[in-house]
Enzyme design. Structure first.
Site, PDB file in Angstrom:
ATOM      1  CD  GLU A   1      -8.915  -2.697  -0.923  1.00  0.00           C
ATOM      2  OE1 GLU A   1      -9.382  -2.860   0.217  1.00  0.00           O
ATOM      3  OE2 GLU A   1      -8.228  -3.548  -1.495  1.00  0.00           O
TER       4      GLU A   1
ATOM      5  CG  ASP B   1      -1.740  -1.246   1.388  1.00  0.00           C
ATOM      6  OD1 ASP B   1      -2.242  -1.749   0.372  1.00  0.00           O
ATOM      7  OD2 ASP B   1      -1.882  -1.732   2.528  1.00  0.00           O
TER       8      ASP B   1
HETATM    9  O1  FUB Z   1      -3.148  -3.643   3.423  1.00  0.00           O
HETATM   10  C1  FUB Z   1      -4.423  -4.000   3.911  1.00  0.00           C
HETATM   11  C2  FUB Z   1      -5.461  -3.726   2.883  1.00  0.00           C
HETATM   12  O2  FUB Z   1      -5.167  -4.436   1.705  1.00  0.00           O
HETATM   13  C3  FUB Z   1      -5.517  -2.288   2.450  1.00  0.00           C
HETATM   14  O3  FUB Z   1      -6.198  -1.498   3.346  1.00  0.00           O
HETATM   15  C4  FUB Z   1      -6.164  -2.449   1.145  1.00  0.00           C
HETATM   16  O4  FUB Z   1      -6.108  -1.331   0.332  1.00  0.00           O
HETATM   17  C5  FUB Z   1      -5.450  -3.641   0.587  1.00  0.00           C
HETATM   18  O5  FUB Z   1      -4.253  -3.286  -0.044  1.00  0.00           O
END
Ligand code: FUB
Length: 455
Positions: A196, A37
């Site tokens: 997301e 991320d």
């Molecule tokens: O890293 C945990 C979760 O996985 C993140 O919040 C999302 O965006 C995905 O990458």
């Protein structure tokens, strides 16, 4: 002498004495550690990447720390260590996920998603006067925000906006200190298949929003993979005009990242799990990547080209100034496990620890100029007999020096060691490999510096 042998020897001699070109892969970067991320920003000539600290023993997205990496050449990445830990957030319980950092009114504000003690997904802020922390978390999460994956965009007029994934794509203005919302959260419409990880950037006066998206028929997580989609906006809070997919999680799992311009080049930071493929729970042990982002003449984002070499270097590494050992072009990862460990150093900053026989680190594009004569390093070890072996360009390249690591009396008792250097000229990669007896840890390594050959 046969012609082929002559050509080979001439090449070898030229490469030894004139300096061989360095063309080494740097994707994934910081591959000795699992992280994901990446949110990237350039401040004072360095790019800082804030990342979820995926665990070596991950069972799920059970991260407990936010990590930071920085670079001034896009090839050697300094591991700045853990800049925020869940234990330092009084109201948090678990799942310290995808962070972002913004410089607001001279203060570095780190925005992080984490579950509170009741298990609700909240977004908190921690502040510092340095991009690498230490960051101190505010006593409460941001009010008016429920969700994950915060990112903050500061517009040309200084107005900061926060975006996150909650009930769809959400956004809000931030107050001038960046520590609370200035107005209610707004749902940004138009982000087709939004899942997301929203990230906003501005190019040629146009706002872009990138985000991991559901693949048709997929769940957005796990084996089904995600697309990396984007849209454009005429103002930060939308609406968004959907433009399409510019990348996809090639191995499955998720993809999440950030984009920025640096020195006239656009870069896309993202993750995959190429360093854990085949291991248990591989999709929770991710690897950081960066590649150039290209645009069509009409402003559309072109499909992202995943490379093993990464973007071209911005500059060479100067070995005649102190180089931190944790400023790595690459390092050893035997069978997907972590051979080296970057850890807090009692002499300040970080050191590379847990170094055992055969472990190695690469420093890329080292510009020796007319030549180096000595190598000096700060090392610590309670063991007798370890050595640092220095080679050019590969683990089997020419040996340019070998330095004894003295028994300093402790893993954090630091002493300098020195040795003469031969053959180091021009721009080369330098491999530092640990040599010693047994299978246990042999030494820790804090920094090094070469001395130029006298003219
Ligand atoms: O890293 C945990 C979760 O996985 C993140 O919040 C999302 O965006 C995905 O990458």
């Amino acid at each position: 002498m046969k012609r082929s042998l002559k050509v080979f020897l001439t090449g070898l001699i030229l490469s030894l004495f004139l300096g061989a070109p360095c063309a080494h892969a740097s994707n994934p970067f910081a591959e000795y550690v699992y992280a994901a991320d990446p949110s990237a920003h350039v401040w004072n000539g360095r790019v800082y990447v804030y990342a979820s600290g995926d665990r070596t023993d991950a069972q799920e997205y059970d991260m407990t720390e936010t990590r930071c990496f920085s670079s001034d050449d896009l090839v050697n990445w300094k591991d700045e260590g853990s800049v925020l830990r869940i234990a330092d957030i009084p109201w948090a319980s678990r799942h310290l996920w995808a962070p972002d950092c913004a410089l607001i009114n001279g203060v570095y504000c780190l925005y992080f998603p984490v579950h509170n003690k009741e298990g609700a997904p909240c977004i908190g802020v921690a502040t510092s006067n340095s991009p690498t922390g230490p960051f101190k978390a505010l006593p409460q999460p941001l009010s008016g925000v429920a969700g994950i994956d915060p990112s903050v965009f500061v517009d040309d007029d200084g107005q900061a906006y926060i975006f996150w994934a909650g009930a769809g794509l959400q956004g809000a203005r931030l107050k001038p200190d960046g520590l609370s919302l200035d107005g209610p959260a707004q749902k940004i419409s138009g982000a087709k298949e939004f899942f997301e990880g929203p990230w906003m950037f501005k190019r040629q006066g146009h706002y872009y929003m990138t985000y991991p998206a559901l693949r048709p028929g997929g769940s957005g997580r796990g084996g089904s993979g995600q697309n990396y989609d984007y849209g454009t906006l005429t103002s930060p809070l939308g609406p968004l005009t959907y433009k399409g997919t510019f990348s996809t999680s090639e191995l499955g799992g998720n993809i999440h990242g950030s984009q920025l311009e640096w020195n006239g080049r656009w870069l896309c930071f993202y993750h995959d799990y190429s360093t854990s493929v085949g291991l248990k729970k591989a999709g929770f042990k991710r690897a950081l990547r960066v590649d150039e982002l290209r645009f069509a003449p009409n402003g559309d984002i072109l499909p992202l080209e995943w490379t093993t070499s990464g973007p071209t270097k911005l500059k060479n590494l100067n070995p005649y100034e102190r180089v931190e050992a944790e400023c790595l072009g690459a390092a050893d990862i035997p069978e997907g496990e972590h051979a080296i460990r970057v850890e807090p150093c009692e002499a300040g900053g970080q050191d590379v620890g847990s170094l055992g026989n055969g472990d190695w680190m690469r420093y890329s594009n080292v510009d020796f100029g007319a030549g180096a004569s000595t190598f000096e390093a700060s090392v610590a070890s309670p063991i007798n007999g370890a050595k640092l072996e220095l080679r050019l360009d590969s683990l089997t390249g020419p040996i340019i020096g070998q330095c004894d690591v003295p028994n300093t009396g402790g893993w954090q008792t630091w002493q300098k060691t020195q040795c003469p250097i031969i053959l180091a000229k021009g721009v080369r990669d330098v491999y530092v490999r640990i040599i010693g007896e047994g299978t246990g840890d042999l030494c820790n390594f804090d920094w090094f510096r070469f001395t130029p050959r006298p003219k």
